[in-house]
Enzyme design. Structure first.
Site, PDB file in Angstrom:
ATOM      1  N   GLY A 172      82.496  41.276  49.314  1.00 33.27           N
ATOM      2  CA  GLY A 172      82.570  42.561  49.993  1.00 33.27           C
ATOM      3  C   GLY A 172      83.987  43.101  50.124  1.00 33.27           C
TER       4      GLY A 172
ATOM      5  N   ARG B  15      80.628  50.287  58.965  1.00 31.17           N
ATOM      6  CA  ARG B  15      80.326  51.614  59.528  1.00 31.17           C
ATOM      7  C   ARG B  15      80.598  52.735  58.543  1.00 31.17           C
ATOM      8  NH1 ARG B  15      83.562  52.811  64.634  1.00 31.17           N
ATOM      9  NH2 ARG B  15      85.177  51.478  63.747  1.00 31.17           N
TER      10      ARG B  15
ATOM     11  N   ASN C  74      72.794  43.956  60.841  1.00 29.42           N
ATOM     12  CA  ASN C  74      73.679  42.790  60.834  1.00 29.42           C
ATOM     13  C   ASN C  74      73.176  41.641  61.705  1.00 29.42           C
ATOM     14  OD1 ASN C  74      75.220  44.143  59.057  1.00 29.42           O
ATOM     15  ND2 ASN C  74      76.953  44.543  60.415  1.00 29.42           N
TER      16      ASN C  74
ATOM     17  N   SER D 126      81.637  39.872  61.270  1.00 27.81           N
ATOM     18  CA  SER D 126      80.548  40.859  61.162  1.00 27.81           C
ATOM     19  C   SER D 126      80.322  41.580  62.492  1.00 27.81           C
ATOM     20  CB  SER D 126      79.245  40.152  60.779  1.00 27.81           C
ATOM     21  OG  SER D 126      79.455  39.242  59.730  1.00 27.81           O
TER      22      SER D 126
ATOM     23  N   ASP E  33      92.488  43.864  66.306  1.00 23.20           N
ATOM     24  CA  ASP E  33      92.940  44.655  67.449  1.00 23.20           C
ATOM     25  C   ASP E  33      94.373  44.269  67.829  1.00 23.20           C
ATOM     26  OD1 ASP E  33      90.330  45.741  67.528  1.00 23.20           O
ATOM     27  OD2 ASP E  33      89.644  43.961  68.607  1.00 23.20           O
TER      28      ASP E  33
ATOM     29  N   ARG F  78      96.700  45.689  65.056  1.00 24.81           N
ATOM     30  CA  ARG F  78      96.943  47.129  65.271  1.00 24.81           C
ATOM     31  C   ARG F  78      97.875  47.342  66.462  1.00 24.81           C
ATOM     32  NH1 ARG F  78      90.751  48.323  64.249  1.00 24.81           N
ATOM     33  NH2 ARG F  78      90.870  48.949  62.064  1.00 24.81           N
TER      34      ARG F  78
ATOM     35  N   HIS G  74      85.228  43.662  71.055  1.00 25.92           N
ATOM     36  CA  HIS G  74      85.707  44.338  69.845  1.00 25.92           C
ATOM     37  C   HIS G  74      84.861  45.583  69.575  1.00 25.92           C
ATOM     38  CE1 HIS G  74      87.337  45.178  65.952  1.00 25.92           C
ATOM     39  NE2 HIS G  74      86.133  45.106  65.409  1.00 25.92           N
TER      40      HIS G  74
HETATM   41  P1  NAD Z   1      80.919  45.314  52.638  1.00 29.75           P
HETATM   42  O1  NAD Z   1      79.584  45.972  52.598  1.00 29.75           O
HETATM   43  O2  NAD Z   1      81.979  45.807  51.728  1.00 29.75           O
HETATM   44  O3  NAD Z   1      80.745  43.749  52.371  1.00 29.75           O
HETATM   45  C1  NAD Z   1      79.797  42.984  53.024  1.00 29.75           C
HETATM   46  C2  NAD Z   1      79.375  41.881  52.102  1.00 29.75           C
HETATM   47  O4  NAD Z   1      78.423  41.067  52.804  1.00 29.75           O
HETATM   48  C3  NAD Z   1      78.665  42.382  50.814  1.00 29.75           C
HETATM   49  O5  NAD Z   1      79.296  41.843  49.670  1.00 29.75           O
HETATM   50  C4  NAD Z   1      77.244  41.888  50.967  1.00 29.75           C
HETATM   51  O6  NAD Z   1      76.628  41.539  49.737  1.00 29.75           O
HETATM   52  C5  NAD Z   1      77.475  40.645  51.841  1.00 29.75           C
HETATM   53  N1  NAD Z   1      76.266  40.166  52.491  1.00 29.75           N
HETATM   54  C6  NAD Z   1      75.251  40.873  53.040  1.00 29.75           C
HETATM   55  N2  NAD Z   1      74.306  40.028  53.504  1.00 29.75           N
HETATM   56  C7  NAD Z   1      74.749  38.775  53.247  1.00 29.75           C
HETATM   57  C8  NAD Z   1      74.213  37.478  53.485  1.00 29.75           C
HETATM   58  N3  NAD Z   1      73.033  37.295  54.085  1.00 29.75           N
HETATM   59  N4  NAD Z   1      74.942  36.411  53.080  1.00 29.75           N
HETATM   60  C9  NAD Z   1      76.131  36.578  52.475  1.00 29.75           C
HETATM   61  N5  NAD Z   1      76.675  37.780  52.224  1.00 29.75           N
HETATM   62  C10 NAD Z   1      75.990  38.851  52.607  1.00 29.75           C
HETATM   63  O7  NAD Z   1      81.400  45.372  54.172  1.00 29.75           O
HETATM   64  P2  NAD Z   1      82.879  45.076  54.734  1.00 29.75           P
HETATM   65  O8  NAD Z   1      83.645  46.335  54.793  1.00 29.75           O
HETATM   66  O9  NAD Z   1      83.438  43.894  54.023  1.00 29.75           O
HETATM   67  O10 NAD Z   1      82.515  44.696  56.258  1.00 29.75           O
HETATM   68  C11 NAD Z   1      81.789  43.527  56.551  1.00 29.75           C
HETATM   69  C12 NAD Z   1      81.523  43.433  58.050  1.00 29.75           C
HETATM   70  O11 NAD Z   1      82.746  43.274  58.781  1.00 29.75           O
HETATM   71  C13 NAD Z   1      80.860  44.680  58.638  1.00 29.75           C
HETATM   72  O12 NAD Z   1      79.879  44.278  59.572  1.00 29.75           O
HETATM   73  C14 NAD Z   1      81.991  45.376  59.364  1.00 29.75           C
HETATM   74  O13 NAD Z   1      81.551  46.187  60.411  1.00 29.75           O
HETATM   75  C15 NAD Z   1      82.765  44.173  59.880  1.00 29.75           C
HETATM   76  N6  NAD Z   1      84.150  44.455  60.299  1.00 29.75           N
HETATM   77  C16 NAD Z   1      84.637  43.733  61.342  1.00 29.75           C
HETATM   78  C17 NAD Z   1      85.925  43.946  61.792  1.00 29.75           C
HETATM   79  C18 NAD Z   1      86.456  43.144  62.944  1.00 29.75           C
HETATM   80  O14 NAD Z   1      87.553  43.467  63.430  1.00 29.75           O
HETATM   81  N7  NAD Z   1      85.809  42.095  63.389  1.00 29.75           N
HETATM   82  C19 NAD Z   1      86.741  44.884  61.145  1.00 29.75           C
HETATM   83  C20 NAD Z   1      86.224  45.587  60.065  1.00 29.75           C
HETATM   84  C21 NAD Z   1      84.913  45.369  59.642  1.00 29.75           C
END
Ligand code: NAD
Length: 341
Positions: A37, A107, A120, A144, A176, A179, A203
């Site tokens: 991802g 998002r 999620n 996530s 956080d 940033r 968060h």
């Molecule tokens: P993305 O869609 O680019 O990547 C997510 C990946 O997860 C994809 O490759 C998808 O195939 C994979 N995936 C889905 N279901 C799966 C499963 N059961 N097993 C393994 N892999 C699986 O999304 P992203 O931009 O990389 O964001 C991922 C998550 O991180 C989102 O929920 C986002 O909101 C979160 N996030 C968290 C923070 C934080 O500060 N904690 C910051 C930014 C994003």
């Protein structure tokens, strides 16, 4: 309980400095789950550069072979393996010391992190089942969203499997902090490599509470104090809007996730005095999970610190967020109760 202030010096020394300077060695297997991802790919690249990782396992439901082949050509010692789909999740997780999980949907403009819950929650619960089965003793770093609910979900699934260790489950709130450091350094004309900011709570939006009143040597106008607090709380929205439908923070999140995972690995390797903010189970407030500075050790959280003195503005922010944090944790717990596997 000691306060975070006592550890200000340690924070500055240990929290989050790039460059991966190894002062101890380890022999760790790390799995990135969601490795193909937006976050997973750069995070996997950064973990490949860590001297604390000997085996890097990449897991996703799609596209993992390509990412693994690509990263495996980087000339650092860690070996790389790619695993795709449920049949291969065991091989990905077996023997892991640290599992970092950025799996799930991100998002789009106009969405809150809570809007991601329906999709999620199931993904994270399914992954928790797999972790309980294949690597129950690993440290789990949950990226996530919504973190305020996905971490309680992960905990409940591990509890049901009889393998929950609260010292080893972390909600990653490092972005956080990252940033906060950046925005405070810009505002105060500080060297960003030496500034540190304690960020407490959760968060999501107003549950993110940077303790600007504790930043050493800083002098904020009242206007800046409020504006910076707001920017740190809603900095994620700046990225979501700028990406205009193409997702949320990925590169800065990978930077932050790698920083946090490396701190966990350094502590596992025996390095002492490593303190970082993380969303962990504790009883500092009425919220079951709450981000606050914690001392990391070989077996995960060694001590949870109280966040220390707050300004009246911060106190108000804390009181206002607690009902949300409690409700979002309960939502996660209820999800697991009502879930059919
Ligand atoms: P993305 O869609 O680019 O990547 C997510 C990946 O997860 C994809 O490759 C998808 O195939 C994979 N995936 C889905 N279901 C799966 C499963 N059961 N097993 C393994 N892999 C699986 O999304 P992203 O931009 O990389 O964001 C991922 C998550 O991180 C989102 O929920 C986002 O909101 C979160 N996030 C968290 C923070 C934080 O500060 N904690 C910051 C930014 C994003």
């Amino acid at each position: 309980m000691q306060t975070a202030a006592r550890f200000t010096q340690q924070l500055a020394a240990t929290v989050g400095r790039r460059g991966f300077h190894a002062t101890s060695t380890s022999n760790a297997k790390v799995c990135v789950v969601g490795a193909a991802g937006g976050i997973g790919q750069p995070l996997s690249l950064l973990m490949k550069q860590s001297p604390y990782v000997t085996e890097l396992s990449l897991f996703d439901v799609v596209n993992t072979p390509g990412v693994a082949a690509d990263i495996s050509h980087c000339s650092t010692p860690a070996t790389v393996s790619g695993h795709t789909g449920n049949d291969e999740v065991g091989a990905a997780l077996d023997g892991c010391d640290v599992v970092v999980i950025p799996a799930g949907v991100p998002r789009k403009p106009g969405m809150t992190r809570d809007d991601l819950f329906n999709t999620n929650a199931s993904i994270v619960a399914g992954l928790a089942d797999a972790c309980a089965k294949h690597c129950p003793d690993a440290a789990f770093c949950i990226i996530s969203n919504p973190v305020n609910s996905t971490v309680p979900i992960f905990a409940e699934v591990l509890k049901n499997a009889g393998v929950y260790n609260p010292k080893k489950l972390f909600g990653v709130t490092t972005l956080d902090v990252v940033r906060a450091r950046t925005f405070v350094a810009e505002n105060q004309k500080f060297d960003v490599d030496t500034v540190d900011v304690t960020v407490i709570g959760g968060h999501a939006g107003t549950t993110i509470l940077p303790l600007l009143s504790q930043v050493e040597g800083a002098n904020f106008s009242e206007e800046d104090f409020k504006a910076l607090t707001h920017r740190i709380q809603f900095g994620g929205d700046e990225v979501v809007q700028a990406k205009d439908g193409a997702g949320s923070a990925t590169l800065s999140m990978a930077f932050a996730g790698a920083e946090f995972a490396e701190l966990v690995l350094r502590a596992q390797a025996g390095e002492e005095g490593i303190v970082a903010c993380s969303f962990v189970e504790n009883d500092i407030t009425q919220a079951p999970f709450f981000s606050t500075p914690v001392l990391l050790g070989e077996n995960g959280v060694e001590e949870v610190f109280h966040y220390g003195d707050l300004s009246p503005f911060e106190e108000e922010g804390l009181l206002a967020m607690l009902p949300d944090l409690v409700a979002q944790a309960e939502k996660g717990v209820d999800f697991v109760k009502n879930r059919s596997k």
